[in-house]
Design a protein around this motif. Structure first.
Motif, mmCIF file in Angstrom:
data_model
loop_
_atom_site.group_PDB
_atom_site.id
_atom_site.type_symbol
_atom_site.label_atom_id
_atom_site.label_comp_id
_atom_site.label_asym_id
_atom_site.label_seq_id
_atom_site.Cartn_x
_atom_site.Cartn_y
_atom_site.Cartn_z
ATOM 1 N N LEU A 180 -8.259 -1.828 -5.340
ATOM 2 C CA LEU A 180 -9.001 -0.656 -5.818
ATOM 3 C C LEU A 180 -8.054 0.448 -6.271
ATOM 4 N N LEU A 181 -7.007 0.691 -5.503
ATOM 5 C CA LEU A 181 -6.039 1.728 -5.883
ATOM 6 C C LEU A 181 -5.402 1.406 -7.221
ATOM 7 N N ARG A 182 -5.028 0.147 -7.425
ATOM 8 C CA ARG A 182 -4.367 -0.252 -8.668
ATOM 9 C C ARG A 182 -5.333 -0.170 -9.848
ATOM 10 N N LEU B 66 -12.299 7.706 -6.760
ATOM 11 C CA LEU B 66 -12.644 8.097 -8.126
ATOM 12 C C LEU B 66 -12.238 9.545 -8.397
ATOM 13 N N HIS B 67 -12.343 10.387 -7.389
ATOM 14 C CA HIS B 67 -11.965 11.798 -7.530
ATOM 15 C C HIS B 67 -10.484 11.935 -7.877
ATOM 16 N N HIS B 68 -9.656 10.998 -7.401
ATOM 17 C CA HIS B 68 -8.210 11.069 -7.638
ATOM 18 C C HIS B 68 -7.740 10.014 -8.647
ATOM 19 N N ALA B 69 -8.666 9.410 -9.358
ATOM 20 C CA ALA B 69 -8.296 8.377 -10.323
ATOM 21 C C ALA B 69 -7.727 8.993 -11.607
ATOM 22 N N GLU B 70 -6.969 8.180 -12.335
ATOM 23 C CA GLU B 70 -6.460 8.543 -13.659
ATOM 24 C C GLU B 70 -7.104 7.581 -14.661
ATOM 25 N N PRO B 71 -8.226 7.970 -15.248
ATOM 26 C CA PRO B 71 -8.964 7.041 -16.120
ATOM 27 C C PRO B 71 -8.124 6.456 -17.250
ATOM 28 N N ALA B 72 -7.158 7.225 -17.756
ATOM 29 C CA ALA B 72 -6.357 6.732 -18.876
ATOM 30 C C ALA B 72 -5.535 5.512 -18.488
ATOM 31 N N ASN B 73 -5.172 5.396 -17.197
ATOM 32 C CA ASN B 73 -4.341 4.286 -16.731
ATOM 33 C C ASN B 73 -5.128 3.268 -15.912
ATOM 34 N N ALA B 74 -6.448 3.451 -15.834
ATOM 35 C CA ALA B 74 -7.265 2.618 -14.957
ATOM 36 C C ALA B 74 -7.913 1.476 -15.723
ATOM 37 N N LEU C 102 0.825 -1.204 0.000
ATOM 38 C CA LEU C 102 0.000 0.000 0.000
ATOM 39 C C LEU C 102 0.859 1.254 0.000
ATOM 40 N N LEU C 103 1.893 1.274 0.836
ATOM 41 C CA LEU C 103 2.781 2.435 0.883
ATOM 42 C C LEU C 103 3.410 2.678 -0.481
ATOM 43 N N SER C 104 3.832 1.614 -1.136
ATOM 44 C CA SER C 104 4.426 1.751 -2.460
ATOM 45 C C SER C 104 3.406 2.270 -3.473
ATOM 46 N N GLN C 105 2.189 1.719 -3.426
ATOM 47 C CA GLN C 105 1.158 2.134 -4.372
ATOM 48 C C GLN C 105 0.792 3.603 -4.185
ATOM 49 N N LEU C 106 0.850 4.081 -2.950
ATOM 50 C CA LEU C 106 0.508 5.473 -2.650
ATOM 51 C C LEU C 106 1.668 6.429 -2.889
ATOM 52 N N GLY C 107 2.807 5.902 -3.295
ATOM 53 C CA GLY C 107 3.947 6.762 -3.578
ATOM 54 C C GLY C 107 4.696 7.208 -2.347
#
Length: 886
Positions: A606-608, A558-566, A500-505
């Motif tokens: 969900l984050l990924r 969803l507010h912070h999602a990047e649809p192009a990479n989702a 999770l820490l890695s996924q969140l940067g």
């Protein structure tokens, strides 16, 4: 060099980007000038009530209200004003218990001596519960009744939310009635709502005030030794607070002093140190008796000394007076100090320093360090700065934030081991497998995301652990009885946390850097100094709650999602769950959200799939707290003094996504306990218990636990008379409290004094998961109980199944009850016996209840409705008790 990195990463504080209200409802309008104020109080265990409260807060602005959300643990900071509406959003836990953060407020409003603190206050209650439990929405129901009794004015009928149906199914229609009902209320007084127009107004919920300076400190003493110690305390106080007036006062002369304290206006409390001895028969010395009895009066109003007195208590005892006890401590011989401390808190006084307790038998060695820490606390109060937290020691104080999902700093009035804020770090001293399958079901992180047949196979394995914890340091006020439960504060899987820490940067060097403080009200589980790793490990749930994922969390992701990479299908599903209703109906969005709840995708997934990286501060605020897990104790305190035994099934289950694909999910707490117990386990060992050392080793693994000091009244309890017959129905790990019952009866009473005991136990097969089988067979052979067993998979698989709706070759405990119908009816309706049920609440409890009803129908010749009424009568009499879970 860390701070610039924090500002640009997922760790940026919420205020640097937007408020949570903006995240939850990006287009919500700001409250209009002159809008009414609204206070929303929540009591939550798993975060659902807080989520509902936050959603109501976000919606309030659009309806002309300026709302504030406050956890019930902060009730002492609140003033309830006539005309200013209050919303109560609270869940019920277990069998009608209040959530931990609501418990003290709940007890205050239920207390018959509480003054009418809600006089003229409009209120509405949203109660959350699970209809599988007997005491469905019980806490909300009692809040609703108590607020009216305390002078409140009900603005809208209570909403009972059944989490089985889905929270939004109930909350949505209720909230659409709520806003018109609140707008129709008479306007609050000009003083209450004039703050926005520039006039004075008392705040609905004041911010916690700074520690009041020490202007006057009185050292009261009762007893010969107490007077000597009082002089030392007075000298220390005078040195720590040179500007304060410090005076000594015998407790026999307390009346003029307490009259002056009561007459003083609140807001500038006087400080007091009360030093009292406990004499023989747990009584105060004669010189202190009148003072102790005064504070002990139950007729005092709950807020008698609120804002008027800040106190601490030092108890002086002598465990030589306790000759009938095998082991004693300073806490055992200081009953007068303990009661005085509790009563001062109950009438509104604030504790500025933890209670001290000394034992003359050990040379009163606890006094000197306690006085030293008192001096530091007084010096800090005199300067207006917070005192350093006390370190662990003989008086029960603990360092801040210890243990797993405990949450905030320990509350100053919580004894160690009696709340999640001050857990007992109990050594894990023994462990063994109770089942033949002993391997963990899977590993953490993405490697554990099994699907399809592999998921089903992993979930089908039955693994149960027997654990023993050393709880000898629990306070005397929290002694356990058979039928009690222990709360365990778990941690998330470290592999999950790392990913999770890695996924969140969050970079490696940032993971253990304290997060910047957040403005505004923070829930208890997010208070104190937190690092990214700690908050994700111990404080928030990342995918295990029954209502996961909440719409509030989905909206943030969803507010912070990047649809192009989702993942397009996941984005579409989340949008449907949050989107506008189709054809004017909410059915489509509810169905899409129900799909997500059934699948229960982990936060990492969900984050990924949404390619979302929200700021960590916003994310943890949207996540539910990591709730404690309650386990029935499987041992008697008489048979195992200072220890509790737990019977823990490693939870693994399968969910299905919208396409029908199966996914493996694991229980957080059970697998965490298995990881902790690994060093104590020998692969494949399911035999005799290990040797029990008299004291735990220094390097023992420690588990944060706590118990409830005050029972809720819904616990399993043995009958008052040992001669009363009992029927115990506990398949699987439901046998745990009944092992405790049987042990306790055997140690407490002679065999001839005991009435009949019938135990109904069920599991898959004798050779797989016959929990405590050797013990049960031995007790049955010795005549301590009549054992009835049902093994649902004991026979050949080819001969088991269902034919025309009838089970063949599959035996359950309810079948045994019907086979023993005559005996069961005699015990319950002719011999005045008790029946207890413990275990699964989704299927087993309902099937057992139906079997009991059929037994009553057949053998008392009653129609179904009358048979049900007879069982309900047993429940009202306390002779039919259930402890069930999902």
């Amino acid at each position: 060099d860390v701070l610039p990195v924090l500002a640009d990463s997922a760790l940026a504080p919420a205020g640097a980007v937007s408020t949570m209200a903006e995240t939850a409802a990006p287009h919500a309008s700001a409250p209009a000038h002159g809008s009414k104020r609204l206070l929303i109080l929540y009591g939550t265990q798993t975060g659902n009530s807080r989520g509902v409260a936050k959603e109501l807060c976000d919606a309030a602005a659009g309806h002309g209200f300026e709302a504030r959300v406050v956890g019930m643990e902060k009730f002492k900071e609140l003033e309830f004003e006539s005309g200013t509406p209050v919303l109560i959003v609270c869940s019920s836990t277990g069998n009608g218990d209040a959530p931990d953060n609501a418990d003290k407020f709940f007890r205050l409003v239920k207390r018959r001596t509480t003054p009418p603190i809600f006089a003229g206050v409009p209120f509405a209650v949203c109660a959350l519960g699970d209809s599988n439990y007997d005491q469905f929405c019980e806490v909300g129901r009692q809040f609703d009744q108590s607020l009216e009794r305390l002078g409140g004015v009900r603005a809208l009928k209570r909403c009972d939310v059944d989490e089985v149906d889905g929270i939004e199914t109930h909350v949505g229609p209720w909230s659409r009635q709520l806003w018109p009902a609140l707008r129709a209320l008479p306007a609050a007084s000009a003083q209450a709502n004039g703050a926005r127009n520039g006039t004075a107004a008392a705040p609905t919920a004041a911010a916690p005030p700074a520690a009041p300076p020490v202007r006057c400190l009185t050292v009261l003493h009762g007893g010969d030794l107490a007077s000597e110690i009082a002089e030392l305390v007075a000298r220390t106080a005078a040195s720590a607070c040179p500007a304060a007036e410090v005076r000594l006062l015998p407790m026999s002369d307390f009346k003029p002093w307490i009259a002056a304290v009561q007459a003083a206006p609140p807001g500038a409390p006087e400080h007091a140190v009360l030093i009292v001895q406990t004499a023989e028969n747990e009584l105060p010395p004669e010189a202190a008796g009148a003072c102790v009895r005064f504070f002990g009066r139950r007729t005092h109003p709950a807020l008698l000394l609120a804002g008027r007195l800040a106190f601490t208590v030092l108890g002086l005892g002598d465990s030589n007076l306790l000759l009938d006890r095998q082991t004693t401590s300073a806490k055992d011989c200081n009953q007068v100090a303990q009661e005085l401390d509790a009563r001062l808190e109950a009438i509104g006084a604030s504790r500025f320093h933890p209670q001290g307790q000394a034992d003359d038998r050990t040379g009163n060695q606890e006094i000197e360090p306690w006085i030293a820490s008192l001096g530091a606390a007084l010096a800090a109060a005199a300067s207006g700065s917070p005192a350093a937290p006390p370190t662990a020691g003989a008086n029960g104080a603990t360092p801040a934030g210890v243990g797993g999902g405990g949450g905030a700093e320990p509350a100053e009035d919580d004894a160690v081991g009696t709340s999640p804020w001050a857990p007992l770090m109990a050594p894990l001293v023994a462990a063994r497998w109770l089942t033949t399958c002993t391997q963990p079901s899977t590993v953490g992180g993405r490697a554990g995301w099994l699907t399809g047949a592999a998921a089903a196979a992993a979930a089908s394995e039955r693994r149960v652990l027997h654990l023993e914890l050393d709880v000898s340091r629990l306070p005397p006020t929290a002694q356990l009885q058979p039928g009690d439960a222990v709360a365990v504060l778990p941690s998330n899987d470290p592999i999950d946390v790392a990913e999770l820490l890695s996924q969140l940067g969050v970079r490696a060097r940032q993971a253990d850097v304290p997060l910047p403080p957040e403005p505004g009200d923070r829930p208890m589980h997010l208070c104190g100094e937190l690092t990214p790793r700690r908050v994700l490990s111990d404080r928030v749930d990342v995918g295990s709650t029954s209502t996961w994922p909440s719409t509030r969390l989905l909206r943030l992701l969803l507010h912070h999602a990047e649809p192009a990479n989702a993942d397009g299908s996941r984005v579409a599903q989340v949008r449907r769950a949050l989107g506008p209703p189709v054809d004017g109906s909410l059915a489509d969005s509810r169905a899409a959200h129900a799909e997500l709840v059934r699948e229960r995708p982990p936060l990492l997934l969900l984050l990924r799939e949404l390619a979302s990286r929200p700021p960590l501060s916003k994310l943890v605020d949207a996540l539910p707290p990591l709730a404690p897990r309650w386990y029935s104790i499987a041992s008697s305190p008489l048979a195992c003094p200072g220890r509790v035994h737990l019977c823990v099934a490693l939870s693994a289950y399968v969910t299905r996504d919208a396409a029908g694909q199966r996914h493996l999910r694991r229980g957080v707490a059970s697998h965490w306990l298995a990881r902790l117990a690994a060093p104590l386990l020998e692969p494949g060992a399911a035999g005799a218990p290990p040797a029990r050392p008299s004291t735990p080793p220094a390097d023992a693994v420690r588990v944060p636990v706590y118990v409830r000091e005050e029972p809720s009244g819904h616990e399993l309890r043995l009958p008052a008379s040992p001669a009363t017959p009992i029927v115990l129905i506990g398949p699987g790990t439901g046998v745990a409290p009944f092992r405790s019952f049987v042990q306790h009866r055997r140690f407490q009473h002679a065999r001839k004094a005991l009435g009949p005991c019938r135990l109904y136990f069920g599991c898959r097969a004798r050779q797989i998961d016959y929990l405590y089988g050797d013990e049960l067979d031995t007790m049955h052979a010795a005549g301590a109980l009549t054992l009835r067993t049902a093994f649902s998979r004991q026979g050949p698989a080819a001969s088991a199944g269902c034919w025309r709706g009838v089970r063949v070759g599959i035996d359950y405990v309810q079948d045994l009850l019907e086979a023993d119908a005559r005996v069961v009816v005699e015990i319950l309706f002719e011999q005045g016996g008790h029946v207890y049920v413990c275990g699964d609440g989704q299927w087993m409890a309902a099937d057992v209840h139906a079997a009991l009803r059929r037994v009553v129908e057949a053998h008392l010749s009653l129609p179904a409705a009358d048979a049900e009424a007879r069982l309900q009568g047993l429940m009202r009499e306390g002779r039919y008790t259930r402890e069930i879970w999902n």
